[in-house]
Write an enzyme that holds these catalytic residues in place. Structure first.
Site, short mmCIF file in Angstrom:
data_model
loop_
_atom_site.label_atom_id
_atom_site.label_comp_id
_atom_site.label_asym_id
_atom_site.label_seq_id
_atom_site.Cartn_x
_atom_site.Cartn_y
_atom_site.Cartn_z
N GLY A 57 0.81 -1.22 0.00
CA GLY A 57 0.00 0.00 0.00
C GLY A 57 0.84 1.26 0.00
O GLY A 57 0.61 2.18 -0.80
N GLU A 76 10.95 2.66 5.92
CA GLU A 76 10.61 1.26 6.19
C GLU A 76 11.59 0.71 7.22
O GLU A 76 12.80 0.72 7.00
CB GLU A 76 10.66 0.46 4.89
N CYS A 97 3.33 -8.68 2.20
CA CYS A 97 2.99 -9.51 1.03
C CYS A 97 4.24 -10.06 0.36
O CYS A 97 4.33 -11.25 0.09
CB CYS A 97 2.17 -8.69 0.05
N CYS A 125 2.02 -13.19 1.13
CA CYS A 125 1.47 -13.78 -0.11
C CYS A 125 2.51 -14.44 -1.00
O CYS A 125 2.31 -15.56 -1.46
CB CYS A 125 0.78 -12.70 -0.95
N LYS A 134 4.61 -17.41 0.62
CA LYS A 134 3.60 -18.45 0.89
C LYS A 134 3.21 -19.17 -0.40
O LYS A 134 3.20 -20.39 -0.47
CB LYS A 134 2.39 -17.79 1.56
N LYS A 135 2.95 -18.39 -1.46
CA LYS A 135 2.49 -19.05 -2.69
C LYS A 135 3.61 -19.89 -3.31
O LYS A 135 3.34 -20.95 -3.87
CB LYS A 135 1.97 -18.02 -3.70
N GLY A 144 10.16 4.97 11.28
CA GLY A 144 9.75 6.36 11.38
C GLY A 144 8.78 6.54 12.54
O GLY A 144 8.04 5.62 12.88
N GLY A 158 -5.59 -22.27 15.15
CA GLY A 158 -6.36 -21.36 14.29
C GLY A 158 -6.83 -22.08 13.04
O GLY A 158 -6.27 -23.12 12.66
N GLY A 159 -7.86 -21.52 12.42
CA GLY A 159 -8.43 -22.16 11.23
C GLY A 159 -8.79 -21.15 10.17
O GLY A 159 -9.70 -21.36 9.38
N TYR A 185 -7.35 -18.14 7.07
CA TYR A 185 -6.57 -18.18 5.83
C TYR A 185 -5.19 -18.81 6.05
O TYR A 185 -4.79 -19.73 5.36
CB TYR A 185 -6.28 -16.75 5.35
N GLU A 231 -3.72 -22.50 4.77
CA GLU A 231 -2.69 -22.46 3.72
C GLU A 231 -1.42 -23.18 4.19
O GLU A 231 -0.82 -23.97 3.45
CB GLU A 231 -2.38 -21.01 3.34
N ARG A 236 -11.16 -23.40 17.58
CA ARG A 236 -12.11 -23.28 18.68
C ARG A 236 -13.54 -23.47 18.20
O ARG A 236 -14.41 -23.88 18.95
CB ARG A 236 -11.93 -21.95 19.40
N HIS A 282 -15.31 -25.89 -23.23
CA HIS A 282 -15.29 -27.32 -22.98
C HIS A 282 -14.01 -27.97 -23.51
O HIS A 282 -13.55 -27.60 -24.58
CB HIS A 282 -16.50 -27.95 -23.68
N GLU A 323 -16.56 -24.38 -16.91
CA GLU A 323 -17.82 -24.36 -17.66
C GLU A 323 -19.02 -24.65 -16.77
O GLU A 323 -20.14 -24.25 -17.07
CB GLU A 323 -17.77 -25.33 -18.84
P1 NDP Z 1 -8.00 -15.09 10.32
O1 NDP Z 1 -8.72 -14.00 10.98
O2 NDP Z 1 -8.34 -15.48 8.92
O3 NDP Z 1 -8.10 -16.42 11.20
C1 NDP Z 1 -7.73 -16.43 12.55
C2 NDP Z 1 -8.02 -17.81 13.11
O4 NDP Z 1 -7.54 -17.88 14.43
C3 NDP Z 1 -9.51 -18.12 13.18
O5 NDP Z 1 -9.69 -19.49 12.93
C4 NDP Z 1 -9.85 -17.76 14.62
O6 NDP Z 1 -10.93 -18.49 15.15
C5 NDP Z 1 -8.59 -18.21 15.33
N1 NDP Z 1 -8.34 -17.53 16.60
C6 NDP Z 1 -8.27 -16.19 16.82
N2 NDP Z 1 -7.97 -15.95 18.11
C7 NDP Z 1 -7.83 -17.15 18.71
C8 NDP Z 1 -7.53 -17.56 20.04
N3 NDP Z 1 -7.29 -16.67 20.99
N4 NDP Z 1 -7.49 -18.87 20.30
C9 NDP Z 1 -7.72 -19.79 19.33
N5 NDP Z 1 -8.01 -19.46 18.06
C10 NDP Z 1 -8.08 -18.16 17.75
O7 NDP Z 1 -6.45 -14.70 10.46
P2 NDP Z 1 -5.15 -15.16 9.70
O8 NDP Z 1 -4.06 -14.91 10.67
O9 NDP Z 1 -5.29 -16.51 9.10
O10 NDP Z 1 -5.05 -14.11 8.50
C11 NDP Z 1 -5.14 -12.72 8.77
C12 NDP Z 1 -5.69 -11.99 7.58
O11 NDP Z 1 -4.71 -11.94 6.56
C13 NDP Z 1 -6.88 -12.67 6.91
O12 NDP Z 1 -8.09 -12.33 7.52
C14 NDP Z 1 -6.80 -12.17 5.51
O13 NDP Z 1 -7.46 -10.94 5.42
C15 NDP Z 1 -5.31 -11.97 5.29
N6 NDP Z 1 -4.75 -13.08 4.51
C16 NDP Z 1 -5.16 -13.26 3.22
C17 NDP Z 1 -4.67 -14.30 2.48
C18 NDP Z 1 -5.15 -14.51 1.07
O14 NDP Z 1 -5.79 -13.61 0.52
N7 NDP Z 1 -4.92 -15.69 0.46
C19 NDP Z 1 -3.68 -15.24 3.01
C20 NDP Z 1 -3.33 -14.97 4.37
C21 NDP Z 1 -3.85 -13.93 5.06
P3 NDP Z 1 -12.46 -18.03 14.92
O15 NDP Z 1 -12.74 -18.28 13.48
O16 NDP Z 1 -13.19 -18.91 15.83
O17 NDP Z 1 -12.52 -16.58 15.28
#
Ligand code: NDP
Length: 453
Positions: A16, A35, A43, A48, A51-52, A115, A174-175, A177, A181, A198, A435, A440
């Site tokens: 950005g 910076e 990124c 990004c 990671k990719k 900065g 966590g679950g 993005y 990935e 959770r 096709h 499709e």
């Molecule tokens: P996310 O917000 O996507 O996911 C965070 C995860 O951590 C969720 O599963 C959340 O659970 C869990 N969590 C949060 N706090 C706790 C806690 N205290 N204890 C246990 N679990 C917890 O964050 P990410 O770090 O994965 O990514 C950050 C952001 O970066 C994304 O939202 C996205 O905008 C960007 N990103 C984009 C990508 C892409 O475009 N391909 C790739 C990577 C990042 P719950 O769901 O229950 O809240």
């Protein structure tokens, strides 16, 4: 003598900040950027892009395995993590160099140091003070770790991209993005992987059918999803780590990774001292013109917590430069932003999920197609694709397109254009299929899913 040293002083040279600075300089503004880490930001340096590259590396396993069904006498060869990381780092160094060159070629003055804002028109870098008519904060975000005993033993995505060796087993907290990935990366490269979430399912906020379908495919690949489970303690053991969960169960693994969200980078910038308001999450609230609560100070990208995506930060940065330095007031739209999750298999999505559409529209039509892609007829891989259209039942306008499966991210970019043009289901239907392809199916869905009772 000029009233200020610079017309614009940008703090943070990520996607950005660089985009805003270069666009502003192209309109003749005198621009500086600083910076404190590496030019390129999240990124390019630790998000990004690296990671990719690692996702590509992990996908080769499927390639070697699938080739056998196509007559290749292929054995899955040995994989060398240090060599991948070294090559990935070479590419990141190359991109870092390109970013620096681009800034210099645009006439932007670069300070490779932190900065700090001293007053609404002054930034201090390396003990020297520079005045600027406007200051732009583009400092991005940083991984957040849950506050549990022993959390210092957990790495984040920052370190996971540079591990000296590939661990034999990984537990990802966590679950979102980043969690899914990295699960795909570590599993594809040969580690035993578990995700501790959770909630009930991965990827909160995504369309429910898609989330559940991905979870099914990840499970088939041997990734364990420990749902409804919270970590309470991490201990170092002789050969790794022991994670205790709130059920009292223990998990012994070689690596614990926290992928539990990110927080805005606002610490130490001097924002409170000049009266820039922060919200509860520490993000900088801005208006639609990226203005903060202080007139001469602006903010874009992840630090504003609007939509944490690289192309959004870039669009916000360019819009700001158009507004301030090209006499063209420009705001960006946050609807129909295509996004992808580079899980294995990946997800691509644009527009509203079914749940979001049902909350906002009286009548919603759903179309779904789930099938085994042609490639896997011969490869024998047990992997399916799920595609879904969410349509406004009254206007027939397509509100959302979602897909889990090979090439989904590539399709979503083009479908985003269709949604931005207001395409209806009829427009999809009258488009001739390409096709044979998976894409499709997006123009061939006929049967509505029966409305929920
Ligand atoms: P996310 O917000 O996507 O996911 C965070 C995860 O951590 C969720 O599963 C959340 O659970 C869990 N969590 C949060 N706090 C706790 C806690 N205290 N204890 C246990 N679990 C917890 O964050 P990410 O770090 O994965 O990514 C950050 C952001 O970066 C994304 O939202 C996205 O905008 C960007 N990103 C984009 C990508 C892409 O475009 N391909 C790739 C990577 C990042 P719950 O769901 O229950 O809240």
């Amino acid at each position: 003598m000029a009233e200020f040293d610079f017309d614009l002083f940008t703090i943070g040279a990520g996607s950005g900040g660089v985009a805003a600075s270069r666009r502003a300089a192209s309109y003749g503004a005198k621009v500086a950027i600083c910076e404190g880490s590496r030019v390129g930001g999240t990124c390019v340096i630790r998000g990004c892009v690296p990671k990719k590259l690692l996702v590509y590396a992990a996908q080769y396993r499927d390639g070697f395995e699938d080739a056998r069904g196509y007559g290749w006498d292929a054995q899955t060869p040995a994989f060398d993590w240090p060599s991948l990381i070294a090559r990935k780092n070479m590419e990141i160094d190359r991109l870092n160099g390109i970013y620096i060159t681009m800034l210099k070629n645009s006439g932007v003055t670069l300070f490779e140091s932190f900065g700090r804002i001293v007053d609404p028109h002054t930034v201090e870098v390396d003990g020297r003070r520079y005045t600027a008519r406007r200051i732009l904060i583009a400092t991005g975000g940083w991984p957040t770790k849950p506050n549990i005993e022993g959390i210092e033993h957990a790495v984040t995505s920052n370190e996971a991209l540079d591990l000296p060796t590939l661990p034999a087993s990984v537990l990802i907290l966590g679950g979102g993005y980043i969690a899914v990935e990295f699960a795909g990366i570590f599993r594809g490269l040969g580690a035993d992987v578990s995700l501790m979430i959770r909630g009930e399912h991965l990827l909160n906020g995504f369309d429910d059918d898609i989330r559940i379908a991905l979870e099914g495919e990840m499970t088939k690949r041997g990734i364990r999803v420990l749902s409804g489970t919270r970590p309470t303690k991490i201990e170092k053991t002789a050969d790794g780590f022991r994670v205790t969960d709130h059920h009292g169960q223990t998990h012994d693994v070689g690596l614990v990774m926290a992928a539990t969200g990110r927080h805005p980078n606002t610490n130490g910038l001097g924002l409170e001292s000049i009266g820039v308001t922060l919200d509860k999450a520490g993000a900088i609230p801005v208006d639609e013109w990226s203005r903060t609560s202080v007139e001469s100070v602006y903010a874009i990208g992840d630090v504003t917590n609007r939509m944490a995506l690289t192309p959004i930060a870039i669009a916000e940065g360019r819009a700001l430069a158009e507004t301030l330095f090209n006499d063209t007031p420009t705001r960006i739209g946050y609807d129909n932003v295509p996004t992808a999750v580079f899980s294995i298999p990946p997800i691509g999505t644009v527009g509203l999920s079914e749940a979001q559409a049902r909350a906002a529209h009286a009548k919603v039509d759903i179309y779904k197609a789930g099938f085994r892609p042609m490639k896997h007829t011969l490869s024998g891989r047990d992997e399916r694709v799920l595609m879904k259209l969410v349509v406004d039942g009254e206007t027939q306008r397509v509100l959302g397109c979602h897909m889990m499966g090979m090439d989904a991210p590539e399709m979503m970019q083009a479908l985003g254009i269709a949604l931005n043009c207001g395409a209806t289901k009829r427009d999809f239907d009258r488009t001739i299929a390409l096709h044979p392809s998976t894409a499709e199916e997006f123009v061939l869905m006929r049967e509505k899913v029966p409305d929920p009772a």
